[in-house]
Every structure is written in C-alpha cells, then in structure tokens.
Design a protein around this motif. Sequence first.
Motif, mmCIF file in Angstrom:
data_model
loop_
_atom_site.group_PDB
_atom_site.id
_atom_site.type_symbol
_atom_site.label_atom_id
_atom_site.label_comp_id
_atom_site.label_asym_id
_atom_site.label_seq_id
_atom_site.Cartn_x
_atom_site.Cartn_y
_atom_site.Cartn_z
ATOM 1 N N GLY A 1 25.988 10.890 104.742
ATOM 2 C CA GLY A 1 26.046 10.920 106.194
ATOM 3 C C GLY A 1 26.234 12.320 106.750
ATOM 4 N N ALA A 2 26.483 12.394 108.042
ATOM 5 C CA ALA A 2 26.497 13.672 108.745
ATOM 6 C C ALA A 2 27.895 14.196 109.036
ATOM 7 N N ALA A 3 28.932 13.630 108.437
ATOM 8 C CA ALA A 3 30.298 14.090 108.718
ATOM 9 C C ALA A 3 30.452 15.567 108.400
ATOM 10 N N ASP A 4 31.164 16.292 109.266
ATOM 11 C CA ASP A 4 31.316 17.743 109.100
ATOM 12 C C ASP A 4 32.697 18.116 108.558
ATOM 13 N N TYR B 1 32.405 25.534 86.456
ATOM 14 C CA TYR B 1 31.248 26.421 86.286
ATOM 15 C C TYR B 1 31.480 27.783 86.927
ATOM 16 N N ALA B 2 32.716 28.263 86.869
ATOM 17 C CA ALA B 2 33.063 29.518 87.538
ATOM 18 C C ALA B 2 32.245 30.700 87.040
ATOM 19 N N SER B 3 31.788 30.675 85.805
ATOM 20 C CA SER B 3 31.000 31.788 85.261
ATOM 21 C C SER B 3 29.514 31.452 85.147
ATOM 22 N N GLU B 4 29.101 30.328 85.758
ATOM 23 C CA GLU B 4 27.708 29.900 85.693
ATOM 24 C C GLU B 4 27.216 29.589 87.108
ATOM 25 N N PRO B 5 26.843 30.601 87.876
ATOM 26 C CA PRO B 5 26.543 30.378 89.295
ATOM 27 C C PRO B 5 25.404 29.412 89.570
ATOM 28 N N ALA B 6 24.362 29.406 88.737
ATOM 29 C CA ALA B 6 23.255 28.486 88.984
ATOM 30 C C ALA B 6 23.707 27.038 88.814
ATOM 31 N N ARG B 7 24.411 26.765 87.723
ATOM 32 C CA ARG B 7 24.887 25.403 87.491
ATOM 33 C C ARG B 7 25.938 25.017 88.526
ATOM 34 N N MET B 8 26.799 25.957 88.877
ATOM 35 C CA MET B 8 27.825 25.669 89.871
ATOM 36 C C MET B 8 27.197 25.308 91.214
ATOM 37 N N SER B 9 26.297 26.142 91.701
ATOM 38 C CA SER B 9 25.722 25.924 93.028
ATOM 39 C C SER B 9 24.910 24.638 93.074
ATOM 40 N N GLN B 10 24.170 24.346 92.011
ATOM 41 C CA GLN B 10 23.381 23.123 92.008
ATOM 42 C C GLN B 10 24.269 21.892 91.929
ATOM 43 N N ALA B 11 25.299 21.945 91.081
ATOM 44 C CA ALA B 11 26.190 20.796 90.942
ATOM 45 C C ALA B 11 26.936 20.516 92.247
ATOM 46 N N ILE B 12 27.426 21.568 92.904
ATOM 47 C CA ILE B 12 28.146 21.376 94.167
ATOM 48 C C ILE B 12 27.221 20.801 95.228
ATOM 49 N N ALA B 13 26.011 21.345 95.344
ATOM 50 C CA ALA B 13 25.070 20.838 96.346
ATOM 51 C C ALA B 13 24.688 19.396 96.053
ATOM 52 N N ASP B 14 24.405 19.081 94.791
ATOM 53 C CA ASP B 14 24.040 17.712 94.436
ATOM 54 C C ASP B 14 25.175 16.744 94.755
ATOM 55 N N ASN B 15 26.398 17.104 94.370
ATOM 56 C CA ASN B 15 27.510 16.189 94.555
ATOM 57 C C ASN B 15 27.884 16.050 96.023
ATOM 58 N N THR B 16 27.845 17.149 96.755
ATOM 59 C CA THR B 16 28.127 17.073 98.193
ATOM 60 C C THR B 16 27.150 16.135 98.877
ATOM 61 N N GLY B 17 25.872 16.249 98.509
ATOM 62 C CA GLY B 17 24.835 15.449 99.143
ATOM 63 C C GLY B 17 24.992 13.960 98.958
ATOM 64 N N LEU B 18 25.784 13.545 98.001
ATOM 65 C CA LEU B 18 26.015 12.110 97.818
ATOM 66 C C LEU B 18 26.706 11.501 99.032
ATOM 67 N N THR B 19 27.604 12.246 99.644
ATOM 68 C CA THR B 19 28.360 11.695 100.777
ATOM 69 C C THR B 19 28.123 12.435 102.083
ATOM 70 N N GLN B 20 27.656 13.694 102.018
ATOM 71 C CA GLN B 20 27.434 14.496 103.229
ATOM 72 C C GLN B 20 26.099 15.226 103.065
#
Length: 359
Positions: A135-138, A153-172
């Motif tokens: 959903g669109a909650a901010d 994934y503190a030392s793996e920026p590609a995996r970190m950024s993709q994982a965070i974006a993928d997981n965030t998108g599940l709910t927001q």
Amino acid sequence: MSMTLQDRAMGAIMGAFVGEALGVGPHWYYDLNDLRRTYGEWIDDYTTPAPGRFHHGLKAGQNSQAGFILELMLRSLDKSNGYDEADFCQRLDNDLFPLLDGKPRSGPGHYTSESIRHVWKRRVVEKRPWHDIGGAADTTEAMERTLALAVRYASEPARMSQAIADNTGLTQSSETMLSMGVGYGCILARLIQGDALDARISQQPLKWLAESAMAFEPVTTRQPAPDHPEMPLRARRHIVRDALHAASDIATTATDPAIRIEPAWKVSHLYGMPCAFYHQLPAAYYLAARFSDDFESAVLHAINGGGQNQSRAMLAGALVGAQVGLAGIPQRFLDGLERADKLQQLAYALASQMPDTTM
C-alpha cells in the motif's frame, strides 16, 4: 579495544529492540502535558501502558508488533542464511496474519499499523498474491524490519539495496518509501562498518551510487530502474541520493555549536511528531549523531519527545547501537527487556553470518 563488525551488528539489533520496547507505554501522546502527567517529567525506563492506550495489555519491557515482525525477520535470516523472500512471506502468512482481524487494536502488541492492516486485507480477505498487496502508507513500518537487512548485508551494497527494496515493497509499494528505506539502510550499514555519523557519512554510499555498486540504474541515464519480474516499482537513485545527503546535513547540524536544540527531545517539535518518514528519519539521525556515544540519552530523548516516539526510538536505537556496540547499551535496558536472551541469540546468529570485511 576496538569493536568488530559483529559487535556493531549486535548493538544495532538490540538497540532497535530496546528503543521499540521503551515506546510501548508512552506511545502516541501528542499532548506532552498528558504524557508528563502520566509518566512524570522524564521517562527513563520501560513503562506499562495506561488503560485505554494503544498497547494496553502489554507490560513494561515487552516489545509490540514492530518488535514482533523484526524478530520474524531475524528468524528468517537465521534459517535461510540470508534474505529469502518466500520464507519471510511464509512467516507473515503463518505467524502474524492469523493473529490479526483487520482492526487497529488487535494482534501482537495490541496494535496493528495501517500498512500491515492493508496487506492483511489484501492477502487474507482478497486472496491476492504477495506482489500485489503493498500500500501507500508513508510510515517507517518497513524500515523497522529491513534494518536487519542493512545489518546483514552491510558490506554488500547491491544485495543490501535490492533486499531492502524488495522487502519494503511487500507492504509499502511507493517508490519514495523504497528509496527512503534504502537510504536509511545505507547509513546504518556504514555505521556497522565503523564510519562516524557526521558530515562524511554519505560519502561511501554516494560512491556506491557513482560506481554502480547498488542494485539500481543511475538517474543520469534517464532510464527506468530495473523491474522486478512481479513488482515493477523500484527505488530510484536520485531519491536515495537525496536521503543520503539529508543524513549528512542533519548529522552536521547535530554537532554544530552554533545550532542547538535544547533540550534535545524537542527535535520532535522541529521535525514533527507524527508517523511519516519525513518526521521520523530526521529526528532519528539528529539524536543518533548528537549522542553518538551515549545510547541512553539518544533513546530517552527520542521517547520523551512524544508523538510517534516508538519508531523514533527504534530507528535511533539501531543507529546508536551500531556506533556503541552491544556493550554500549546500558545493562539495565537489556535486563529489563523481556526475552532479551532469545533476542540476543538471534542478533548473534545474524552477526555470525556476516563477513568481517569493510567496503
């Protein structure tokens, strides 16, 4: 003795749990006179919610739903030795959603956020697939669990950024929320790596952007970000870049002798007391930079500022915990946190997965 990456990782995770639990009693008091009448002039420990308040039924030292979901994330990371979206979604399906009924005052912690209620309805009632329920909650709801991905994934920026974006998108699903989550994750990752939360905190993440080390196309190409096969919305680098600059600017403000917010809890009045990320993140960055070596002051000023103090303290707690390590969190906060031993075991398991390298 200098801290290891694993020390900082455990400090970040336990700092988040402590900050979240500190907010259980005094959560969402927008009238600070009412807050002071209930808890006194200065809240300095865990408290029990008053009757009729949002987390009524919990006891001092317990975590509410944000802590519950962060624990689900840690358990998933432990079992899968990294982020496995299917495993995490299964845990929400099996361990969280059966406890909800779609109403605000329900579920673990006796309160369920707007974004989680939204995905519960789409997933449970409407039977939609996972990649069609965000959903669109901010709010910072997703950041409160993806902070574990930033640590892992503190030392793996590609995996970190993709994982965070993928997981965030599940709910927001908002691209802005995906970007802000990646930006917060980048800052936390650099603190895990040992950087100081000061004017230079954004330098390495900006270098990642310039060198295409993140999982998104540069904004200068004017091309859309790469699509997930089932989820087209993705964070754009230009928004992440702004989030990184903001963290550096706020950190500079926190240490500038010509700019003082006194007492520090009034940062919530400056940036705003409500739930949206644009109120929460600036205050968390400010407190974590101003009290970079003083975990107690950071989280207590976050709590005593009122409003959505729970997420403010949780996000700040992770940032400061990463700077001071587990040993820098006052023992009384760990002693008073329910199930602290179990949570520390999960934090240790996560830290043990991490390569002790810098980038």
